[in-house]
Design a protein around this motif. Sequence first.
Motif, short mmCIF file in Angstrom:
data_model
loop_
_atom_site.label_atom_id
_atom_site.label_comp_id
_atom_site.label_asym_id
_atom_site.label_seq_id
_atom_site.Cartn_x
_atom_site.Cartn_y
_atom_site.Cartn_z
N MET A 1 0.86 -1.31 -0.01
CA MET A 1 0.04 -0.18 -0.02
C MET A 1 0.81 1.25 -0.10
O MET A 1 1.95 1.50 0.67
CB MET A 1 -0.91 0.25 1.14
N ARG B 1 1.85 4.73 0.99
CA ARG B 1 1.59 5.66 1.98
C ARG B 1 1.89 7.31 1.41
O ARG B 1 2.88 7.72 0.84
CB ARG B 1 2.58 5.61 3.01
N TRP C 1 -7.59 13.70 8.91
CA TRP C 1 -6.48 13.06 8.15
C TRP C 1 -5.30 13.79 7.70
O TRP C 1 -4.35 13.09 7.15
CB TRP C 1 -7.37 12.35 7.13
N ARG D 1 -1.93 12.62 9.41
CA ARG D 1 -1.53 11.34 9.30
C ARG D 1 -1.06 10.64 8.07
O ARG D 1 -1.31 11.12 6.92
CB ARG D 1 -2.86 10.39 9.26
N ASP E 1 0.34 7.38 8.44
CA ASP E 1 0.54 5.98 8.54
C ASP E 1 -0.68 5.29 7.74
O ASP E 1 -0.68 4.14 7.57
CB ASP E 1 0.47 5.66 10.07
N ARG E 2 -1.77 6.04 7.82
CA ARG E 2 -2.88 5.38 7.05
C ARG E 2 -3.89 6.20 5.97
O ARG E 2 -3.38 7.42 6.21
CB ARG E 2 -4.10 4.86 8.13
N GLU E 3 -4.66 5.71 5.11
CA GLU E 3 -5.38 6.49 4.37
C GLU E 3 -6.91 6.56 5.00
O GLU E 3 -7.04 5.74 5.76
CB GLU E 3 -5.45 6.02 2.90
N HIS F 1 -10.61 6.20 5.84
CA HIS F 1 -11.45 5.02 5.56
C HIS F 1 -12.59 5.21 4.39
O HIS F 1 -12.72 4.26 3.46
CB HIS F 1 -12.21 4.61 6.68
N ARG G 1 -11.27 10.14 1.24
CA ARG G 1 -10.04 9.99 0.18
C ARG G 1 -10.22 10.85 -0.86
O ARG G 1 -9.03 11.36 -1.23
CB ARG G 1 -10.21 8.48 -0.36
#
Length: 75
Positions: A1, A3, A46, A49, A51-53, A55, A60
């Motif tokens: 994935m 980042r 977000w 952040r 570390d993650r996209e 949800h 997005r």
Amino acid sequence: MKRERELGDATTVRGKLALAGYRSVAEWAIKHGIKPVTARRVIYDWAQRADREPHGGIARQVMKMLRETLEGGAR
């Protein structure tokens, strides 16, 4: 994935948008067809952040448009 890098906190994002020519997050949101409250919430949750996209699909999309705006630096 893959980042994505973080954009900074909400204040930093507002400043970057101002440098790109937008008077506010709300102005940017309206010009991109997003509700201002949605844009503010996504930025708050977000933008800093890495570390993650996000949800949800809307979050997005907002982050993708925001990154394109800030990396391009133009309206």
